[in-house]
Write an enzyme that holds these catalytic residues in place. Structure first.
Site: not given
Ligand code: GLC
Length: 742
Positions: A289
């Site tokens: 993430d």
């Molecule tokens: C965010 C979220 C995740 C998302 C990623 C990209 O922090 O936790 O669910 O897919 O970043 O946007």
């Protein structure tokens, strides 16, 4: 163009060899193509393919790196997210394919959670439809529109089980139940990747199972907070939806921000290697993430980002989202012998394989067709599908004296800021959804019921203490036969980084409801929210209450059609709605404890001195404009063996005057186990349409494998003994029958 031709030529050359010399199967051909590309790459280029940066079109995390186009050009970034439209994706892909040394095409990821341009209800809302076809359809439409807009990878489905309404991200999930959550996760993967997981189809996109793992159980409901649970609870309750999504063929996984059992998921060899790749046999790519590698320094398991990168790559992380850690440190760590280049090659193979499966090496611009984009985005059948799912997701919580459905032509006062909003209808993960394109609930109510029959007053904002609009709202209500009060949370009050210490309706909205109540007119409360709320007071005051979540692009029309009875609401809650925050965490599959509430004494038992134990609205609850009556359960046998299943049957009668759909639910209880067992566990459901006055026989097949669990010795299996089986329209009002597992 010469470079791409070079790679394609080379890989097709390998193809010819493979056809002659080795038994051809798709997997080995792609593996050979991957190796033919890998063998051309420098170590720096290999690491570049393990890098994922956000474009500056949308920012979904705490940092933004400039110069990503140059990184693409230099082969330092092989993957981009938060970029869309065929034109912009083509522009970035062109840089990769024509200006980098090897011309390896980019992956384009985006949070297409519940729709791309045509937005469906938030995922918690969709889950309340209990309609797997509808949920798959929503993901299918999302995939088509996303693929037409240049995207080939969605960061969905979010498979995090949660019993924490304080956690804002419950809005993105499928509620509290592992059985239902697993069915929904699989349906979403089928929608995104296509029923046969043919990623070569230009209208399918790569699914991403997130957030691995157990992100939905943060202590105190505070986002990103510590997760600590027994291995049994993790394997039995939180793991199943991730596993179901992988079993459905999802080819990527995203690590979660949280620690689990003291180890951040992004650095957990247990989670990513032993469990995910080992026990679950996952062969796809693992992405982190947003900057979650860097954040392991804050977690305190590494002293610096270089060590964090080592921990992540050795745990099994293939791609670093936005952290720049792999790019900054991995090459030197390989040169210094801290990481074996073979480990980099393994990660790289998984990244390249996905790009081959998506057909990007055959045609890097296959997702960049602007003509197709115009044809497919907001296609009428997509809007129709969004309307259908939105209606099916709504849950009728109360309908005293059949206040609903409204009658066309009757004068209604529509009150509340959310009634006039379009942005809020899209929820927190709106992706490329565009709220200028759509109509508000108020607009749709006027269009349906006639401008003259709809009097609007804002009343108050969803947040803040300003009561100056109360008088106008009272005046508007005074001129109407019925009141439709639209209240709840605005879209920013759920989703990521939106935890709350209260689950009350914010601001002075409930105060306004109390004022309106003094007019002694029927009040219909329409709720817009991204989490279970404490509706105890609202439930006392409202004559009817309709939970609409954030219903998406067609939400206003869907709410209108449900309120006026064009569609008979059929949704059922997939998360328990507590009476108060003090009961949280509260969920239907609780344990009996040694002093259950039904003991004869008044004091010494598991209860509160200031609240009942039971929730305001239980898991699986939802009313209809009609009523349903359940017969007693008939069992084909009272004994179940490993070889002989049994059938449980009920007759459900529609005893009202409206045709309606009912979600018939099957629960089971193991009365005695080597460990304590939940008082109920969902093991089946069927959503059926039953015409007014008619009946339907519903049969459930029960087999012994459905009763397996993690026993005292942590082996997974069944235990003979006495069980109970329950069938009903929610987890509380059920018929029951006993049976034995021999
Ligand atoms: C965010 C979220 C995740 C998302 C990623 C990209 O922090 O936790 O669910 O897919 O970043 O946007």
């Amino acid at each position: 163009m010469k470079k791409t031709a070079h790679i394609i030529l080379l890989t097709s050359f390998v193809f010819l060899i493979s056809c002659n010399s080795i038994k051809t199967n798709k997997a080995s051909i792609i593996d050979q193509k991957v190796d033919s590309v890998l063998n051309l790459m420098t170590l720096e280029e290999k690491i570049g393919q393990m890098v994922l940066y956000t474009s500056d079109w949308d920012v979904t995390g705490p940092t933004l790196k400039s110069g990503y186009m140059d990184d693409i050009r230099k082969g330092h970034c092989g993957n981009i997210f938060n970029a869309h439209t065929a034109a912009y994706v083509r522009k970035l892909q062109k840089i990769a394919v024509e200006e980098s040394r090897l011309g390896i095409p980019l992956l384009f990821g985006y949070d297409v959670i519940h729709g791309h341009k045509t937005i469906f209800p938030i995922s918690l809302g969709e889950s309340a439809s209990w309609d797997m076809e509808a949920i798959e359809k929503g993901a299918r439409v999302a995939a088509i529109e996303a693929a037409a807009s240049g995207i080939n990878w969605t960061f969905a489905p979010m498979c995090d089980i949660s019993v924490e309404p304080r956690w804002g991200r419950v809005s993105e999930g499928a509620g509290e139940d592992p059985f239902l959550g697993s069915k929904i996760a699989a349906a979403r993967v089928r929608g995104f990747q296509g029923k046969d997981n043919n990623l070569a189809d230009p209208l399918t996109i790569l699914a991403c199972v997130k957030h691995f793992a157990a992100y939905g159980a943060p202590q105190a409901g505070r986002d990103y907070n510590t997760v600590d649970m027994s291995k049994r609870v993790f394997l039995e309750t939180y793991l199943p939806p991730y596993k179901a999504a992988l079993d459905a063929g999802a080819m990527s996984v995203m690590t979660s921000f949280n620690e689990l059992d003291g180890v951040p998921a992004t650095g957990s060899r247990y989670l990513l290697s032993d469990l995910l790749r080992g026990e679950l046999g996952f062969k796809g790519l693992v992405v982190t993430d947003y900057t979650s590698i860097n954040e392991m320094v804050n977690h305190g398991v590494v002293a610096n980002e270089a060590e964090a990168g080592l921990l992540a790559v050795k745990a099994g992380v293939d791609m670093d989202m936005q952290g720049e850690v792999y790019f900054k440190y991995l090459k030197k760590q390989v040169d210094d012998g801290l990481v074996d280049e073979k480990l980099i090659d393994e990660a790289l193979r998984r990244v390249l394989k996905v790009k081959f499966l998506l057909g990007l090496f055959d045609d890097p611009y296959r997702y960049c067709n602007e003509v197709r984009e115009k044809q497919l985005v907001y296609a009428p059948e997509h809007l129709e599908a969004a309307l259908d799912v939105a209606k099916k997701s709504m849950v009728l919580l109360k309908n005293q004296d059949q206040v609903l459905p409204l009658k066309k032509g009757e004068k209604i006062a529509v009150i509340g800021e959310l009634a006039a909003s379009t942005r809020d209808l899209l929820g927190s993960w709106k992706a490329a959804g565009d709220w200028d394109f759509m109509k508000s609930t108020l607009d749709e109510l006027k269009a349906y019921n006639g401008e003259a029959n709809v009097i609007y007053a804002e009343g108050c904002k969803t947040i803040g203490e300003d009561r100056s609009g109360f008088a106008a709202a009272m005046a508007a209500a005074g001129r109407a036969q019925k009141i439709v009060l639209v209240i709840g949370e605005n879209w920013e009050w759920s989703g990521e980084a939106a935890s709350r210490t209260s689950i009350d309706i914010p601001g002075v909205q409930t105060e306004l409801l109390e004022k309106l109540k003094t007019l002694n007119k029927p009040i219909v409360v329409v709720l817009m929210n991204g989490r279970p709320l404490d509706l105890t007071r609202e439930n006392e005051l409202a004559d009817a209450m309709l939970e609409t979540w954030y219903a998406g692009t067609m939400g206003g029309k869907a709410i209108t059609q449900v309120l006026f009875g064009e569609y008979n609401p059929s949704g059922k809650l997939t998360m328990t709605f507590p009476r108060n925050l003090g009961q949280v965490p509260i969920f239907y599959y609780e344990k009996n404890t040694g002093r259950p509430i039904y003991l004869p004494n008044d004091k010494y038992k598991s209860k509160y001195i200031d609240s009942p134990n039971d929730p305001l609205f239980p898991f699986g609850f939802g009313l209809s404009y009609t009523t349903f009556e359940y017969s007693d359960i008939t069992l084909s046998s009272t004994e179940l063996t490993d070889n002989e299943g049994l059938t449980a049957q009920v007759t459900v009668k529609n005893t009202g005057k409206y045709d309606g759909e009912e979600v018939v639910q099957l629960y089971v209880r193991d009365l005695v186990g080597s460990v304590t067992r939940p008082v109920k566990e969902l093991k089946g459901f069927e959503k059926v349409m039953i015409k007014a006055g008619e009946s339907k026989e519903i049969k459930f097949k029960l087999t012994s494998d459905m009763l397996a669990f993690y026993r005292l010795d942590m082996t997974y299996g069944t235990e003979p003994g006495d069980y109970k089986l329950f069938i009903g329209g929610n987890s509380k009002d059920v018929k029951e029958k006993g049976f034995k597992l021999k």
